[in-house]
Enzyme design. Sequence first.
Site, PDB file in Angstrom:
ATOM      1  N   GLU A   1      -5.846  -3.923   1.790  1.00 31.47           N
ATOM      2  CA  GLU A   1      -5.955  -4.835   2.932  1.00 31.47           C
ATOM      3  C   GLU A   1      -7.205  -5.706   2.885  1.00 31.47           C
ATOM      4  O   GLU A   1      -7.343  -6.640   3.670  1.00 31.47           O
ATOM      5  CB  GLU A   1      -5.964  -4.022   4.245  1.00 31.47           C
ATOM      6  CG  GLU A   1      -4.636  -3.389   4.609  1.00 31.47           C
ATOM      7  CD  GLU A   1      -4.408  -2.025   3.944  1.00 31.47           C
ATOM      8  OE1 GLU A   1      -5.105  -1.718   2.950  1.00 31.47           O
ATOM      9  OE2 GLU A   1      -3.535  -1.280   4.410  1.00 31.47           O
ATOM     10  N   THR A  10       0.871  -1.178   0.000  1.00 32.61           N
ATOM     11  CA  THR A  10       0.000   0.000   0.000  1.00 32.61           C
ATOM     12  C   THR A  10       0.902   1.220   0.000  1.00 32.61           C
ATOM     13  O   THR A  10       1.870   1.281   0.748  1.00 32.61           O
ATOM     14  CB  THR A  10      -0.884   0.050   1.265  1.00 32.61           C
ATOM     15  OG1 THR A  10      -0.023   0.089   2.403  1.00 32.61           O
ATOM     16  CG2 THR A  10      -1.782  -1.155   1.355  1.00 32.61           C
ATOM     17  N   LYS A  57     -12.099  18.059  13.179  1.00 32.20           N
ATOM     18  CA  LYS A  57     -12.853  18.115  14.428  1.00 32.20           C
ATOM     19  C   LYS A  57     -13.059  19.567  14.803  1.00 32.20           C
ATOM     20  O   LYS A  57     -12.119  20.264  15.135  1.00 32.20           O
ATOM     21  CB  LYS A  57     -12.114  17.371  15.525  1.00 32.20           C
ATOM     22  CG  LYS A  57     -12.250  15.858  15.372  1.00 32.20           C
ATOM     23  CD  LYS A  57     -11.173  15.104  16.129  1.00 32.20           C
ATOM     24  CE  LYS A  57     -11.130  13.654  15.640  1.00 32.20           C
ATOM     25  NZ  LYS A  57      -9.773  13.114  15.598  1.00 32.20           N
TER      26      LYS A  57
END
Lengths: 536, 536
Positions: free
Chosen positions: A319, A174, A428
């Site tokens: 994955e 990856t 956030k």
Amino acid sequence: MISGILSYAASAHGSREIVSRLIEEPLWRYDYDSCAARVAKTANMLLHLGVAPGDRVTSLAWNTHRHFELFYAVPGIQAVLHTANPRLHDDQIAYTINHAGSVVLFFERSFLDVVQRLAERLPNIRHYIMLVDAARLDPGNIAAQSYEDLIETFPIEHCWRAFDENSAAILCYTSGTTGDPKGVLYSHRSVTLHAMAGGLSGALALSAFDCVMPCSSMYHGTAWGLPYMAPINGCKLVLPCDRMDGTSLDELITQEGVTFSGGVPTIWTMYLAHLEQTGKSTGSLERLVIGGSAVPRAMAETFQQRYGVKVRQLWGMTETSPLGVVATPTPQLTELGEEQRDEILLTRQGRLQFGIELKIVDDAGAEVARDGQSAGRLLVRGPWVMERYFKSDAPGADADGWLDTGDIATLDCFGFLRITDRAKDVIKSGGEWISSIDIENAATACPGVRFAGVIGIFHPKWEERPLLVIEPHAGAAVTPDEIRAFLSERIIRWWMPDNILLGDMPLTATGKVDKKRLREIYATSLAANQGAIHAG
Amino acid sequence: MISGILSYAASAHGSREIVSRLIEEPLWRYDYDSCAARVAKTANMLLHLGVAPGDRVTSLAWNTHRHFELFYAVPGIQAVLHTANPRLHDDQIAYTINHAGSVVLFFERSFLDVVQRLAERLPNIRHYIMLVDAARLDPGNIAAQSYEDLIETFPIEHCWRAFDENSAAILCYTSGTTGDPKGVLYSHRSVTLHAMAGGLSGALALSAFDCVMPCSSMYHGTAWGLPYMAPINGCKLVLPCDRMDGTSLDELITQEGVTFSGGVPTIWTMYLAHLEQTGKSTGSLERLVIGGSAVPRAMAETFQQRYGVKVRQLWGMTETSPLGVVATPTPQLTELGEEQRDEILLTRQGRLQFGIELKIVDDAGAEVARDGQSAGRLLVRGPWVMERYFKSDAPGADADGWLDTGDIATLDCFGFLRITDRAKDVIKSGGEWISSIDIENAATACPGVRFAGVIGIFHPKWEERPLLVIEPHAGAAVTPDEIRAFLSERIIRWWMPDNILLGDMPLTATGKVDKKRLREIYATSLAANQGAIHAG
């Protein structure tokens, strides 16, 4: 056993064709029967070169029939095929080949330069094999041999051994945005189960009447497993090499009768543009499965309404082998009417598939409501979900087999998944989450916008606030105010980026917005200058 | 894990319906979500009764939702469900329950008499549970308890354990024509792989839009695995209990929107007769898969031409879980034109499926040509092919995993299998083989013929010669000479039976011609009287 997949196709669909484009060679055309014979030759050749069970072999190759042959010959003798990603930087390619510990390197003629540059850093490679015929061989300074020349004299039969189905077969790295690439091993068992499940009607719905052209790279999560799914279902297989431009795709689709294809949105945008310029049709094309990033709504609607081609989204990761979910309709969705059905199909990544379990949890690890609104960390589990990275001692999954995908997602009452963000990209703000992906998707729909990237910038009161960076199309004149006006009708008010900047977009090796780089460029300078931003 | 199949359906297709006919109860209707809750109750109840991992539990039940629940609850707690065949004789039923060593017996109300007769011969059974609600319970003299009453108080959640996927899940006995019934064990692994493969487009091609009604018995090779395939593919499931008459089937097909069904030819003949009498249509029915014996050509053509329902053949055996091959079209067949395509689809048992390897060998064990003509013993291998019979030391398969099916078959260049005979039924005449099945199929097509059975009779010169026994339809007047004239245009000259007799046909418990009994009745007397036969 992976060898059983091709043996099946040769036996049950022996005369079904495989067609492959090649670098500087004419179109290659043969069938599963002849392919199986050549795969046997290659396996025999590899044994002759001294490749032993467990050894790794690297390919640096496009979507071609020779690469397809390696997909079977290498695992067939219980060796492991490492499908290197040629889009990575030299350092990363060298790192993955050395980390894999490969002893043979197969490569396309077009990668001769790369391989010559890397050769002195690849101490384990004993054989350099160029994927060409003898006439086109350029041995370079690495004494490369021709694939065709090498396999020529070997017998067309090979007695495929049976061995532990958990033996490693394929190794993919990856291209993580942080640290070195990480290796994911697929086993014979995981590849086969994944390929069986992927053919089911709720996933890619493949049949013997399909002509499948994988436009996702074979070096990238085995092109969604299509090189294994096509033979199981008796599909004709068309391999486009690296030629993903509109003209080349149109040629193959029309001439070969492609019914099913898939890849990232970019190439389908190019293909649509080509059709519009030339006035051509989509031929026998029936379904397009699009993954890698969100499907632009306009593109999907053009395909469906103007050309009658069904567009389906897909989500997965290296994955997960890589199939996670596919957005296919259900009777429940159909009952909602066409408009609502398409709204769900085009705004969700896909629905729950047999074999993959999904769980969306909050920070405390409790499952969130399946209401399409409650977002949380996406965990996955199943027989083709990775347990740990290659040569890593730390388990990738928890004790119950759940792998944290690093994605933030919602699940709705219809069983459809929507990825709202990467966990590390989520913003956030005032204790709530802002989805950077939602803002990017909204901004990308704005006329004149080529790329949009959103990152969180430190804010003394709200913790983080979104910054939107825009790269306009060449020649397009679009202003931050126009974008702000466009977004104001499409996103929640408090999600509106505090600042919108125009500039060049940094991209990753797989063509996605490079958020890490974006943060390097903007985050520090902007955070130091917070007052100015709020005025921006 | 089998528990994962239902958990998946409850999660991804929770509101998809299951509808079940019952004995003396109204139609039952719920969905996968509610079903999963009841299966949890049943599993909890079984644990409470002391059923332990590895224990066997017998069902004597029709195709109902309660039987379906046992298909998940029993394997879910790692116990084994023995699906007893109620069509067997008392002795055989008792033998299989005792051979299985079952500790609990679930049974339909309609089997109370049988169970009461057998009870004193079933020393291991600790609990008799009648598959009814409390109001309809008749405890008989065996203190039977009501299923509904028993599960009522248990919680609707069960934490399904993960265990070795090779654990036994289902135990089916084959009603062999010689000796005691033999037990075949299916594991969690074999059931799941079989169910995944069976849903693929080249096999039963199931989708979330299908409404599946299994008319093959659930006690007979798990009704082709449909109770496991339907949830994987999100199909609506309709369970017809034991009501296979034309009116009952028509009712369910029309009212529930059945798209897919399957079973032995007899019930579809009855269904067709019902449609013709009433002038009704086939509703939403799209596909009929027929197995168990050869598909009468006229029936298939009526379905396809008059009603637009596709008819597919299927071959398998208890030892193959049971899917072996299914006759589904391929592009290669389609190129031959409709007539030739249907000729192949209707005269072959099916084509090679992924997951099952087939090999046809001569007496020396060498593979015969794939020319559609060369016949030999059919061997099969694969992850859902039995390795040995339950409690048998002798392996069922050879060292390489090949199981001798006991069938004689041919394979053609399209990958289609044709069963020409059972090995023990094939007639060896003058060193060549005569297919008893081919003669029977030809004779069954003759007007007035209800059943046809062919056996080999000893012959001093030719070794064996065929004898044909015919049972005419009630009231039909058909003579041996008429049949001979009819056959003369349909079979090879030297295959013509030396003698054709009219009489009652002995049938097995599964409704097939009982050749063993036929030999007992005719072979001895006729062999002793050889001269007379030739004059016959």
